[in-house]
Design a protein around this motif. Structure first.
Motif, PDB file in Angstrom:
ATOM      1  N   GLU A 191    -109.794  80.931 -91.221  1.00  0.00           N
ATOM      2  CA  GLU A 191    -109.931  79.735 -90.392  1.00  0.00           C
ATOM      3  C   GLU A 191    -109.810  80.007 -88.897  1.00  0.00           C
ATOM      4  O   GLU A 191    -110.012  79.107 -88.085  1.00  0.00           O
ATOM      5  N   ARG A 204    -108.201  76.365 -85.032  1.00  0.00           N
ATOM      6  CA  ARG A 204    -108.619  76.808 -86.358  1.00  0.00           C
ATOM      7  C   ARG A 204    -109.713  75.911 -86.910  1.00  0.00           C
ATOM      8  O   ARG A 204    -109.808  74.730 -86.573  1.00  0.00           O
ATOM      9  N   GLU A 205    -110.551  76.486 -87.778  1.00  0.00           N
ATOM     10  CA  GLU A 205    -111.668  75.777 -88.374  1.00  0.00           C
ATOM     11  C   GLU A 205    -111.435  75.618 -89.878  1.00  0.00           C
ATOM     12  O   GLU A 205    -110.807  76.474 -90.508  1.00  0.00           O
ATOM     13  N   GLU A 206    -111.966  74.576 -90.458  1.00  0.00           N
ATOM     14  CA  GLU A 206    -111.935  74.421 -91.906  1.00  0.00           C
ATOM     15  C   GLU A 206    -112.869  75.455 -92.532  1.00  0.00           C
ATOM     16  O   GLU A 206    -113.926  75.776 -91.974  1.00  0.00           O
ATOM     17  N   GLN A 208    -114.848  75.205 -94.930  1.00  0.00           N
ATOM     18  CA  GLN A 208    -116.170  74.639 -95.218  1.00  0.00           C
ATOM     19  C   GLN A 208    -117.093  74.634 -93.998  1.00  0.00           C
ATOM     20  O   GLN A 208    -118.310  74.516 -94.143  1.00  0.00           O
ATOM     21  N   GLU A 209    -116.522  74.753 -92.799  1.00  0.00           N
ATOM     22  CA  GLU A 209    -117.317  74.712 -91.578  1.00  0.00           C
ATOM     23  C   GLU A 209    -117.787  76.099 -91.133  1.00  0.00           C
ATOM     24  O   GLU A 209    -118.568  76.215 -90.180  1.00  0.00           O
ATOM     25  N   VAL A 210    -117.337  77.130 -91.821  1.00  0.00           N
ATOM     26  CA  VAL A 210    -117.635  78.503 -91.413  1.00  0.00           C
ATOM     27  C   VAL A 210    -118.925  78.967 -92.076  1.00  0.00           C
ATOM     28  O   VAL A 210    -119.115  78.803 -93.286  1.00  0.00           O
ATOM     29  N   SER A 211    -119.821  79.560 -91.301  1.00  0.00           N
ATOM     30  CA  SER A 211    -121.094  80.043 -91.849  1.00  0.00           C
ATOM     31  C   SER A 211    -120.869  81.249 -92.750  1.00  0.00           C
ATOM     32  O   SER A 211    -119.814  81.899 -92.711  1.00  0.00           O
ATOM     33  N   THR A 261    -116.683  80.352-100.092  1.00  0.00           N
ATOM     34  CA  THR A 261    -116.996  78.936-100.173  1.00  0.00           C
ATOM     35  C   THR A 261    -118.497  78.705-100.237  1.00  0.00           C
ATOM     36  O   THR A 261    -118.983  77.870-100.972  1.00  0.00           O
ATOM     37  N   HIS A 262    -119.259  79.507 -99.483  1.00  0.00           N
ATOM     38  CA  HIS A 262    -120.695  79.269 -99.380  1.00  0.00           C
ATOM     39  C   HIS A 262    -121.482  80.080-100.396  1.00  0.00           C
ATOM     40  O   HIS A 262    -122.583  79.731-100.759  1.00  0.00           O
TER      41      HIS A 262
END
Length: 264
Positions: A191, A204-206, A208-211, A261-262
C-alpha cells in the motif's frame, strides 16, 4: 525496558557522519582560514549548518545557521573558535550548542525539516536498551553487510530498511516478532508508494487501487525485505542474541510472494 532517543538527540544522531567530516574540528585548520566577511560553512544536515566567522585578526567565532520555511537564513553566534583573549569554545561544545539551538521550539517552528546530507551510510536509528529489538538486529546485520557485501548491495539494503522497516518495526522486541508482523509488513509495502531522494512522503493506497505492474514491483520489494529480515534474524540467533527461533522461522523459506488482487 527499551529506551529511545529524544527529538534533539535523534536530529544530532542523523548528522553523525557529517560531524565526523567537519573541516573545523581541527584548531589548526581554523587558524589557517583566511579573513573574509562571510562565514565558512559546513552542512550538518539539510538546512542546518555549522560555520566559522573570521572577518579579521580579532574575531573568530563559531556560528550556526538554519534555512527557514520562507527561504531566509538565520544565524546564531556560538562562541569563540580561537582563543583571541575571550576564551575558546571547543568543537564538541560548538556542535552541542548548535544542536541545542536547532532543537529550540521557536527555531523548529520556522525552520525547514532537517534531513541527512549526502549518501545514506547507516540505518537511521540508534537502538539502545536491554531489550534486543528488531532495530538492534538490523543494526548488527548492516554492520556485517558493510564488510561482507558490495557497496551497492549494502547501500540498497540501507535504503529499504530505513524506508520500510525502521518506522514501524524497529522498536519491536525481536523475540516478540511473529507472523502477524509479517502480514502487517506485506500490507504496508503493497500500500506504500516508493520514495526517491527528498521527495515528500505519499499517503498509503488501497490494494485495489494499485495497478498490476506497480503491484508486481512492490511484491519484489516485499520479498527483498523478507530476505533482509531473515538474514538479520538468523544472524541474531547465530550470535546468541535471542533464545527463540520463531522470529526467523516465521519468515518462512525463501520464496516469492504469491498473493495478488488483479492477477488471476
Amino acid at each position: 525496558m527499551t529506551s529511545s532517543l529524544n527529538s534533539s538527540e535523534h536530529i544530532q544522531y542523523m548528522a553523525r557522519a557529517a560531524i565526523k567530516e567537519c573541516p573545523f574540528a581541527d584548531e589548526g585548520a581554523i587558524a589557517g582560514l583566511r579573513y573574509r566577511d562571510t562565514p565558512y560553512w559546513h552542512s550538518l544536515l539539510k538546512c542546518r549548518r555549522l560555520g566559522i566567522h573570521r572577518p579579521d585578526g580579532r574575531t573568530c567565532n563559531w556560528t550556526a545557521r538554519i534555512l527557514t520555511k520562507d527561504k531566509r537564513y538565520i544565524q546564531k553566534c556560538l562562541g569563540p573558535a580561537l582563543n583571541l583573549g575571550r576564551g575558546q569554545v571547543t568543537f564538541a561544545l560548538a556542535v552541542e550548542r548548535a544542536f541545542a539551538w536547532f532543537a529550540q521550539a521557536d527555531v523548529q517552528r520556522i525552520s525547514n525539516e532537517p534531513k541527512p546530507t549526502g549518501r545514506t551510510r547507516e540505518i537511521s536509528i540508534c537502538p539502545i536498551g536491554d531489550v534486543y529489538t528488531v532495530g538492534h538486529a538490523l543494526r548488527d546485520y548492516t554492520d556485517w553487510t558493510r564488510l561482507a557485501r558490495s557497496p551497492g548491495g549494502h547501500y540498497n539494503n540501507l535504503i529499504l530498511i530505513n524506508y520500510h522497516l525502521v518506522p514501524s518495526f524497529a522498536h519491536l522486541p525481536l523475540e516478540d516478532f511473529d507472523a502477524t508482523d509479517v502480514l502487517a509488513l506485506a500490507k504496508q509495502v503493497i500500500e506504500t508508494p516508493p520514495r526517491f531522494g527528498f521527495m515528500p512522503y505519499s499517503s498509503r493506497e488501497e490494494v485495489q487501487e494499485v495497478s498490476v505492474d506497480v503491484l508486481r514491483r512492490r511484491k519484489r520489494t516485499f520479498n527483498s525485505l523478507l530476505s533482509i529480515l531473515r538474514m538479520a534474524f538468523r544472524h541474531a540467533w547465530d550470535s546468541s542474541r535471542i533464545q527463540s527461533e520463531r522470529p526467523w522461522r516465521c519468515l518462512g523459506e525463501p520464496a516469492p510472494l504469491k498473493w495478488s488482487t488483479h492477477e488471476a
